[in-house]
Motif scaffolding. Structure first.
Motif, PDB file in Angstrom:
ATOM      1  N   THR A 129       9.857 -11.652  -7.195  1.00 63.21           N
ATOM      2  CA  THR A 129       8.670 -12.326  -6.660  1.00 63.21           C
ATOM      3  C   THR A 129       8.116 -13.282  -7.706  1.00 63.21           C
ATOM      4  O   THR A 129       8.597 -13.322  -8.841  1.00 63.21           O
ATOM      5  N   ASP A 178       2.493 -11.170   0.694  1.00 62.01           N
ATOM      6  CA  ASP A 178       2.346  -9.758   0.337  1.00 62.01           C
ATOM      7  C   ASP A 178       1.416  -9.065   1.334  1.00 62.01           C
ATOM      8  O   ASP A 178       0.970  -9.666   2.314  1.00 62.01           O
ATOM      9  N   ASN A 184       3.955 -14.543  -1.970  1.00 61.37           N
ATOM     10  CA  ASN A 184       4.568 -13.774  -3.055  1.00 61.37           C
ATOM     11  C   ASN A 184       5.639 -14.573  -3.791  1.00 61.37           C
ATOM     12  O   ASN A 184       6.326 -14.052  -4.662  1.00 61.37           O
TER      13      ASN A 184
END
Length: 197
Positions: A129, A178, A184
């Motif tokens: 991420t 997220d 993310n």
């Protein structure tokens, strides 16, 4: 009676490369076959009234490329990026990219590109991420493309520079979020083209 080969094309004044690394000025073609390579003076008398004569004026001729889904341009770009094939974890991506930045002398603000990661081979079986890439650098925009070239991840610096936000919508492109609804860093499909543009 002697067979006279019909010369279809006669190319002269070029840089004609062969598969074995030699370079010639001229090339004679009969039908779909190259029948002779040589200098301009050696080949100038070849051909007849039906021969198409083309002065290349210094242009280059190379052997034909047959691309069976190779993504040749992307392959060339990948040679100047972090090779993430065979990485076994997100941690290894971080370590490998840090080493790459040191070895290549990347300065703050320089873009960092990587390619080839595949979460299926990771111990943790999850995508990296933006938070993972932020651990590499907060000053350098970083983009890492998955081996399939349909999914990527970018750090916060890259998200800021390309203008990606929670409200960004791209036709045919996707930005993962997220649990709190925030980006993310993972992007998919047409979002890749939008980011590169």
């Amino acid at each position: 009676r002697r067979n006279v080969m019909e010369i279809t094309f006669l190319l002269t004044h070029g840089k004609i490369y062969t598969m074995d690394g030699r370079v010639f000025e001229a090339m004679a073609v009969s039908g779909d076959r190259i029948v002779r390579l040589g200098s301009n003076s050696e080949l100038k008398s070849m051909g007849g009234p039906g021969t198409l004569k083309l002065d290349l004026k210094g242009m280059t001729v190379v052997p034909g490329f047959n691309d069976s889904h190779l993504h040749l341009q992307a392959h060339g770009a990948n040679r100047n990026s972090v090779d993430l094939r065979h990485t076994s974890s997100v941690k290894e991506i971080i370590e490998k990219t840090r080493r790459y930045m040191i070895l290549t002398g990347k300065k703050p603000g320089d873009w960092i590109f990587g390619w080839g990661w595949d979460q299926n081979g990771f111990r943790e079986k999850c995508f990296p991420t933006r938070h993972d890439l932020d651990m590499i650098s907060g000053e350098n925009p970083i983009i890492m493309i998955r081996t399939c070239r349909h999914i990527g991840v970018m750090n916060t610096a890259a998200m800021t520079l390309v203008g990606a936000s929670n409200d960004t919508e791209i036709p045919g492109g996707f930005f993962d979020k997220d649990r709190n609804g925030n980006l993310n860093g993972i992007f998919r499909e047409n979002a890749i083209t939008w980011i590169y543009d």
